[in-house]
Design a protein around this motif. Structure first.
Motif, PDB file in Angstrom:
ATOM      1  N   ASP A  28     -36.747  -2.268  70.757  1.00  0.00           N
ATOM      2  CA  ASP A  28     -36.357  -3.132  71.874  1.00  0.00           C
ATOM      3  C   ASP A  28     -36.082  -4.575  71.430  1.00  0.00           C
ATOM      4  N   LEU A  29     -35.755  -4.751  70.160  1.00  0.00           N
ATOM      5  CA  LEU A  29     -35.420  -6.087  69.662  1.00  0.00           C
ATOM      6  C   LEU A  29     -34.136  -6.581  70.320  1.00  0.00           C
ATOM      7  N   ARG A  30     -34.049  -7.885  70.530  1.00  0.00           N
ATOM      8  CA  ARG A  30     -32.872  -8.481  71.149  1.00  0.00           C
ATOM      9  C   ARG A  30     -32.132  -9.433  70.218  1.00  0.00           C
ATOM     10  N   VAL A  31     -32.853 -10.075  69.275  1.00  0.00           N
ATOM     11  CA  VAL A  31     -32.237 -11.075  68.403  1.00  0.00           C
ATOM     12  C   VAL A  31     -32.900 -11.035  67.036  1.00  0.00           C
ATOM     13  N   ILE A  32     -32.085 -11.225  65.997  1.00  0.00           N
ATOM     14  CA  ILE A  32     -32.580 -11.404  64.638  1.00  0.00           C
ATOM     15  C   ILE A  32     -32.516 -12.889  64.321  1.00  0.00           C
ATOM     16  N   LEU A  33     -33.640 -13.446  63.875  1.00  0.00           N
ATOM     17  CA  LEU A  33     -33.708 -14.844  63.466  1.00  0.00           C
ATOM     18  C   LEU A  33     -33.820 -14.906  61.946  1.00  0.00           C
ATOM     19  N   LEU A  34     -33.031 -15.763  61.340  1.00  0.00           N
ATOM     20  CA  LEU A  34     -33.081 -15.943  59.892  1.00  0.00           C
ATOM     21  C   LEU A  34     -33.401 -17.393  59.582  1.00  0.00           C
ATOM     22  N   LYS A  35     -34.218 -17.603  58.571  1.00  0.00           N
ATOM     23  CA  LYS A  35     -34.520 -18.963  58.131  1.00  0.00           C
ATOM     24  C   LYS A  35     -33.537 -19.279  57.003  1.00  0.00           C
ATOM     25  N   GLY A  36     -32.327 -19.680  57.393  1.00  0.00           N
ATOM     26  CA  GLY A  36     -31.250 -19.898  56.432  1.00  0.00           C
ATOM     27  C   GLY A  36     -30.557 -18.592  56.103  1.00  0.00           C
ATOM     28  N   ILE A  37     -29.530 -18.683  55.251  1.00  0.00           N
ATOM     29  CA  ILE A  37     -28.836 -17.451  54.834  1.00  0.00           C
ATOM     30  C   ILE A  37     -29.004 -17.165  53.349  1.00  0.00           C
ATOM     31  N   THR A  38     -29.695 -18.045  52.630  1.00  0.00           N
ATOM     32  CA  THR A  38     -29.960 -17.769  51.217  1.00  0.00           C
ATOM     33  C   THR A  38     -31.433 -17.431  51.054  1.00  0.00           C
ATOM     34  N   TYR A  39     -31.677 -16.304  50.437  1.00  0.00           N
ATOM     35  CA  TYR A  39     -33.029 -15.826  50.183  1.00  0.00           C
ATOM     36  C   TYR A  39     -33.166 -15.552  48.695  1.00  0.00           C
ATOM     37  N   ALA A  40     -34.387 -15.647  48.190  1.00  0.00           N
ATOM     38  CA  ALA A  40     -34.646 -15.329  46.777  1.00  0.00           C
ATOM     39  C   ALA A  40     -33.599 -15.975  45.875  1.00  0.00           C
ATOM     40  N   GLY A  41     -33.472 -17.278  45.998  1.00  0.00           N
ATOM     41  CA  GLY A  41     -32.452 -17.996  45.234  1.00  0.00           C
ATOM     42  C   GLY A  41     -31.134 -17.937  45.961  1.00  0.00           C
ATOM     43  N   PHE A  42     -30.154 -17.299  45.345  1.00  0.00           N
ATOM     44  CA  PHE A  42     -28.817 -17.185  45.949  1.00  0.00           C
ATOM     45  C   PHE A  42     -28.493 -15.757  46.369  1.00  0.00           C
ATOM     46  N   ASN A  43     -29.458 -15.072  46.941  1.00  0.00           N
ATOM     47  CA  ASN A  43     -29.264 -13.757  47.538  1.00  0.00           C
ATOM     48  C   ASN A  43     -28.832 -14.042  48.977  1.00  0.00           C
ATOM     49  N   ILE A  44     -27.534 -13.992  49.238  1.00  0.00           N
ATOM     50  CA  ILE A  44     -26.955 -14.518  50.466  1.00  0.00           C
ATOM     51  C   ILE A  44     -26.724 -13.410  51.496  1.00  0.00           C
ATOM     52  N   VAL A  45     -27.151 -13.679  52.733  1.00  0.00           N
ATOM     53  CA  VAL A  45     -27.025 -12.721  53.830  1.00  0.00           C
ATOM     54  C   VAL A  45     -25.591 -12.700  54.362  1.00  0.00           C
ATOM     55  N   ASP A  46     -25.072 -11.511  54.567  1.00  0.00           N
ATOM     56  CA  ASP A  46     -23.810 -11.327  55.268  1.00  0.00           C
ATOM     57  C   ASP A  46     -24.171 -11.181  56.749  1.00  0.00           C
ATOM     58  N   VAL A  47     -24.205 -12.303  57.467  1.00  0.00           N
ATOM     59  CA  VAL A  47     -24.675 -12.300  58.852  1.00  0.00           C
ATOM     60  C   VAL A  47     -23.796 -11.459  59.766  1.00  0.00           C
TER      61      VAL A  47
END
Length: 193
Positions: free
Chosen positions: A71-90
């Motif tokens: 029943d999740l409604r929204v994904i929250l991300l703390k920035g788009i770069t994780y573990a250095g430059f592991n970048i999220v494709d939002v």
């Protein structure tokens, strides 16, 4: 699509653990905290991601789709770069989970400096720069202190989600807790938000 944000909106907020002194290719924990609004913690999911890899998008999608939290409604991300430059494709996260994504950023990123670093240190810099550029318009919420990007919902609704899911911090409580848990797993003690 979210039309009205309820006080009990169910969100999942992701952050990674501290990884000082780890080399490219090693792994870092990614923690997702599931909350109802800003008060009730409903659960936690974890995955491991690669420092400077390109696996964070898959990890987020898998964590959301394979969890018991339907029943999740929204994904929250703390920035788009994780573990250095592991970048999220939002956009891919939104497309594959069906959930809107709100990226919350404390410090305005210097995209030009990031792109220069990517060109200098990565053979696949074009892919990573593309992910940075397509992450969405950066909107200032608290002048000089808090910014956000929204994918799959309007800027106004994203702003409302952030406001409703904050408690005693500038950032949503799910992100604050994800940061603390991930840091504790990696270093033995939680770090400040």
């Amino acid at each position: 699509m979210i039309r009205k944000v309820k006080r009990e909106v169910r969100v999942i907020g992701f952050d990674d653990g501290t990884f000082r002194w780890k080399a490219r290719g090693e792994r870092v924990i990614l923690v997702g905290v599931v909350m109802k609004g800003s008060v009730d913690v409903l659960g936690v999911v974890t995955r491991w991601i690669t420092i400077d890899g390109l696996d964070v998008t898959d990890a987020i999608i898998d964590a959301v789709l394979s969890s018991r939290f339907k029943d999740l409604r929204v994904i929250l991300l703390k920035g788009i770069t994780y573990a250095g430059f592991n970048i999220v494709d939002v956009h891919r996260v939104f497309r594959e989970t069906g959930l809107p994504v709100v990226v919350v950023i404390r410090k305005k990123p210097n995209i030009q400096a990031m792109e220069e670093a990517l060109k200098k240190h990565f053979d696949d810099y074009e892919v990573r720069i593309s992910l940075l550029r397509k992450s969405g318009k950066l909107v200032e919420l608290v002048p000089g202190k808090l910014y956000y990007q929204a994918v799959g919902l309007t800027e106004e609704v994203a702003r409302e989600v952030i406001e409703i899911t904050r408690k005693n911090s500038l950032i949503p409580e799910a992100l604050r807790l994800a940061h603390m848990i991930a840091s504790a797993v990696m270093t033995g003690e939680s770090k400040r938000e």
